[in-house]
Design a protein around this motif. Structure first.
Motif, PDB file in Angstrom:
ATOM      1  N   ASN A  56     -35.861   3.747-118.147  1.00  0.00           N
ATOM      2  CA  ASN A  56     -35.778   3.243-116.774  1.00  0.00           C
ATOM      3  C   ASN A  56     -35.191   4.254-115.788  1.00  0.00           C
ATOM      4  O   ASN A  56     -34.977   3.933-114.628  1.00  0.00           O
ATOM      5  N   SER A  57     -34.950   5.461-116.243  1.00  0.00           N
ATOM      6  CA  SER A  57     -34.377   6.477-115.371  1.00  0.00           C
ATOM      7  C   SER A  57     -35.457   7.145-114.524  1.00  0.00           C
ATOM      8  O   SER A  57     -36.661   6.967-114.743  1.00  0.00           O
ATOM      9  N   ALA A  58     -35.004   7.950-113.588  1.00  0.00           N
ATOM     10  CA  ALA A  58     -35.935   8.691-112.728  1.00  0.00           C
ATOM     11  C   ALA A  58     -36.767   9.688-113.529  1.00  0.00           C
ATOM     12  O   ALA A  58     -37.821  10.143-113.071  1.00  0.00           O
ATOM     13  N   PHE A  59     -36.314  10.039-114.728  1.00  0.00           N
ATOM     14  CA  PHE A  59     -37.052  10.977-115.577  1.00  0.00           C
ATOM     15  C   PHE A  59     -38.464  10.471-115.840  1.00  0.00           C
ATOM     16  O   PHE A  59     -39.414  11.238-115.898  1.00  0.00           O
ATOM     17  N   ALA A 269     -37.450  21.785-115.357  1.00  0.00           N
ATOM     18  CA  ALA A 269     -36.547  21.524-116.479  1.00  0.00           C
ATOM     19  C   ALA A 269     -35.094  21.530-116.027  1.00  0.00           C
ATOM     20  O   ALA A 269     -34.271  20.739-116.510  1.00  0.00           O
ATOM     21  N   ASN A 270     -34.785  22.413-115.094  1.00  0.00           N
ATOM     22  CA  ASN A 270     -33.427  22.496-114.559  1.00  0.00           C
ATOM     23  C   ASN A 270     -33.013  21.176-113.911  1.00  0.00           C
ATOM     24  O   ASN A 270     -31.901  20.683-114.113  1.00  0.00           O
ATOM     25  N   MET A 271     -33.927  20.572-113.169  1.00  0.00           N
ATOM     26  CA  MET A 271     -33.614  19.322-112.474  1.00  0.00           C
ATOM     27  C   MET A 271     -33.537  18.140-113.437  1.00  0.00           C
ATOM     28  O   MET A 271     -32.758  17.216-113.236  1.00  0.00           O
ATOM     29  N   GLU A 272     -34.337  18.170-114.488  1.00  0.00           N
ATOM     30  CA  GLU A 272     -34.417  17.028-115.401  1.00  0.00           C
ATOM     31  C   GLU A 272     -33.340  17.048-116.486  1.00  0.00           C
ATOM     32  O   GLU A 272     -32.966  16.002-117.012  1.00  0.00           O
ATOM     33  N   ALA A 273     -32.851  18.229-116.832  1.00  0.00           N
ATOM     34  CA  ALA A 273     -31.964  18.369-117.990  1.00  0.00           C
ATOM     35  C   ALA A 273     -30.694  17.550-117.859  1.00  0.00           C
ATOM     36  O   ALA A 273     -30.226  16.947-118.830  1.00  0.00           O
ATOM     37  N   PHE A 274     -30.106  17.515-116.666  1.00  0.00           N
ATOM     38  CA  PHE A 274     -28.839  16.812-116.483  1.00  0.00           C
ATOM     39  C   PHE A 274     -28.969  15.322-116.782  1.00  0.00           C
ATOM     40  O   PHE A 274     -28.113  14.725-117.432  1.00  0.00           O
ATOM     41  N   GLU A 275     -30.072  14.719-116.305  1.00  0.00           N
ATOM     42  CA  GLU A 275     -30.243  13.285-116.496  1.00  0.00           C
ATOM     43  C   GLU A 275     -30.495  12.971-117.968  1.00  0.00           C
ATOM     44  O   GLU A 275     -29.916  12.025-118.513  1.00  0.00           O
ATOM     45  N   VAL A 276     -31.348  13.744-118.625  1.00  0.00           N
ATOM     46  CA  VAL A 276     -31.618  13.506-120.041  1.00  0.00           C
ATOM     47  C   VAL A 276     -30.337  13.672-120.849  1.00  0.00           C
ATOM     48  O   VAL A 276     -30.015  12.852-121.714  1.00  0.00           O
ATOM     49  N   LEU A 277     -29.578  14.723-120.556  1.00  0.00           N
ATOM     50  CA  LEU A 277     -28.338  14.989-121.284  1.00  0.00           C
ATOM     51  C   LEU A 277     -27.338  13.855-121.115  1.00  0.00           C
ATOM     52  O   LEU A 277     -26.672  13.438-122.075  1.00  0.00           O
ATOM     53  N   SER A 278     -27.212  13.328-119.918  1.00  0.00           N
ATOM     54  CA  SER A 278     -26.209  12.301-119.650  1.00  0.00           C
ATOM     55  C   SER A 278     -26.487  11.022-120.425  1.00  0.00           C
ATOM     56  O   SER A 278     -25.574  10.225-120.678  1.00  0.00           O
ATOM     57  N   ILE A 279     -27.738  10.837-120.835  1.00  0.00           N
ATOM     58  CA  ILE A 279     -28.100   9.622-121.553  1.00  0.00           C
ATOM     59  C   ILE A 279     -28.067   9.829-123.065  1.00  0.00           C
ATOM     60  O   ILE A 279     -27.546   9.001-123.806  1.00  0.00           O
ATOM     61  N   ILE A 280     -28.586  10.956-123.558  1.00  0.00           N
ATOM     62  CA  ILE A 280     -28.589  11.165-125.019  1.00  0.00           C
ATOM     63  C   ILE A 280     -27.208  11.583-125.503  1.00  0.00           C
ATOM     64  O   ILE A 280     -26.882  11.424-126.681  1.00  0.00           O
ATOM     65  N   ASN A 281     -26.372  12.122-124.614  1.00  0.00           N
ATOM     66  CA  ASN A 281     -25.020  12.507-124.993  1.00  0.00           C
ATOM     67  C   ASN A 281     -24.043  11.980-123.950  1.00  0.00           C
ATOM     68  O   ASN A 281     -23.469  12.734-123.173  1.00  0.00           O
ATOM     69  N   PRO A 282     -23.860  10.655-123.913  1.00  0.00           N
ATOM     70  CA  PRO A 282     -23.072  10.041-122.833  1.00  0.00           C
ATOM     71  C   PRO A 282     -21.618  10.467-122.815  1.00  0.00           C
ATOM     72  O   PRO A 282     -20.932  10.279-121.821  1.00  0.00           O
ATOM     73  N   GLY A 283     -21.130  11.072-123.896  1.00  0.00           N
ATOM     74  CA  GLY A 283     -19.738  11.514-123.913  1.00  0.00           C
ATOM     75  C   GLY A 283     -19.523  12.857-123.251  1.00  0.00           C
ATOM     76  O   GLY A 283     -18.392  13.349-123.170  1.00  0.00           O
ATOM     77  N   ALA A 284     -20.584  13.488-122.747  1.00  0.00           N
ATOM     78  CA  ALA A 284     -20.464  14.790-122.117  1.00  0.00           C
ATOM     79  C   ALA A 284     -19.537  14.720-120.913  1.00  0.00           C
ATOM     80  O   ALA A 284     -19.576  13.777-120.128  1.00  0.00           O
TER      81      ALA A 284
END
Length: 288
Positions: A56-59, A269-284
């Motif tokens: 459901n994210s902007a990704f 990829a630069n724009m998308e990486a932050f959102e994907v990372l925040s979800i697959i690794n929420p403890g970041a």
């Protein structure tokens, strides 16, 4: 010592959760149904919530809210579901690696970025969905985490030596062990019963020409890593064209890529990486 012996020593420690193993088995089966895969995921509330958040994210940018795993699986397909499940689970498997030895936030950010680059390269050159390529890019460096888990002090010294000497880390690893972290990572992925299209390119990422199969995939991962290395560690920078000039070639097998095409891929990829990372690794916790 061999890569297999290293993995033997920590096989239980680095096992995938049962739900992930089952999902992978279903996806590999010729007789399973999408509904079965969605049902298995739905029985793991944490994983289900995590995947629905990403879907459901902007990704993905779906116009309407996706409220069930069944609908999510039907919309994005089983290959993409496997990518998301493995991406989320692998970060958890290595959650206990000492942050004194490595910045795990930066590690996963770089891994996600490389995965997105590989996926976009595949879509550009092969017109496919690129999910296997995303995974091989995401997981290409997990052999380093295995070494930090099994030989933390010695490997930390090797990392420092590479930093001080500017020698390629994989060459130092080979002098030290007789093989490199890429081979260890590939061995772990094979133990996880992942398809060869994922672990063979990981094994040959530093020397694609040495692979006797899946050469195009090995070359693609090699180029994705080159692009990642050019952009890293300055992922915040908008001047990607200057950074990408470091590439000695813009070629994937027999396919010529223009500098403009590669720059577009890198920026997306630069724009998308932050959102994907925040979800697959929420403890970041790192703010890039």
């Amino acid at each position: 010592m061999t890569p297999n012996e290293i993995i033997d020593g920590i096989d239980q420690l680095l096992s995938l959760p049962d739900v992930v193993v089952r999902i992978n088995e279903l996806i590999e089966s010729d007789t399973s149904l999408i509904e079965e895969i969605a049902d298995v995921i739905s029985h793991d509330p944490a994983l289900s919530a995590q995947l629905l958040k990403l879907v459901n994210s902007a990704f993905y940018g779906f116009p309407a809210q996706i409220d069930s795993m069944s609908r999510a699986t039907n919309l994005i397909g089983t290959d993409e579901i496997r990518s998301l499940v493995l991406a989320s689970s692998t970060a958890s498997v290595f959650g206990n690696v000492s942050t004194e030895l490595i910045d795990m936030d930066s590690f996963w950010h770089r891994s996600v970025y490389c995965g997105l680059i590989a996926k976009k390269l595949y879509r550009l050159t092969h017109k496919g969905n690129g999910e296997s390529q995303f995974l091989m890019g995401l997981l290409h460096d997990i052999g380093r985490l295995v070494l930090l888990t099994t030989m933390s002090n010695d490997y930390a010294q090797l990392l420092q030596q590479a930093k001080d000497s500017h020698e390629p880390l994989h060459e130092l690893e080979r002098r030290w062990l007789g093989f490199d972290a890429a081979e260890i990572g590939a061995t772990l992925l094979e133990r996880w019963h992942l398809p060869s299209v994922l672990w063979v390119p990981v094994k040959f990422q530093h020397a694609p020409q040495q692979s006797d199969r899946l050469l195009p995939e090995c070359q693609l991962l090699g180029l994705a890593i080159k692009i990642t290395n050019c952009v890293e560690p300055e992922l915040k920078s908008s001047d990607l064209s200057e950074q990408l000039k470091q590439l000695d070639q813009l070629q994937l097998g027999n396919i010529e890529l223009t500098a403009a095409e590669v720059e577009t891929i890198a920026m997306e990829a630069n724009m998308e990486a932050f959102e994907v990372l925040s979800i697959i690794n929420p403890g970041a916790t790192t703010v890039f």
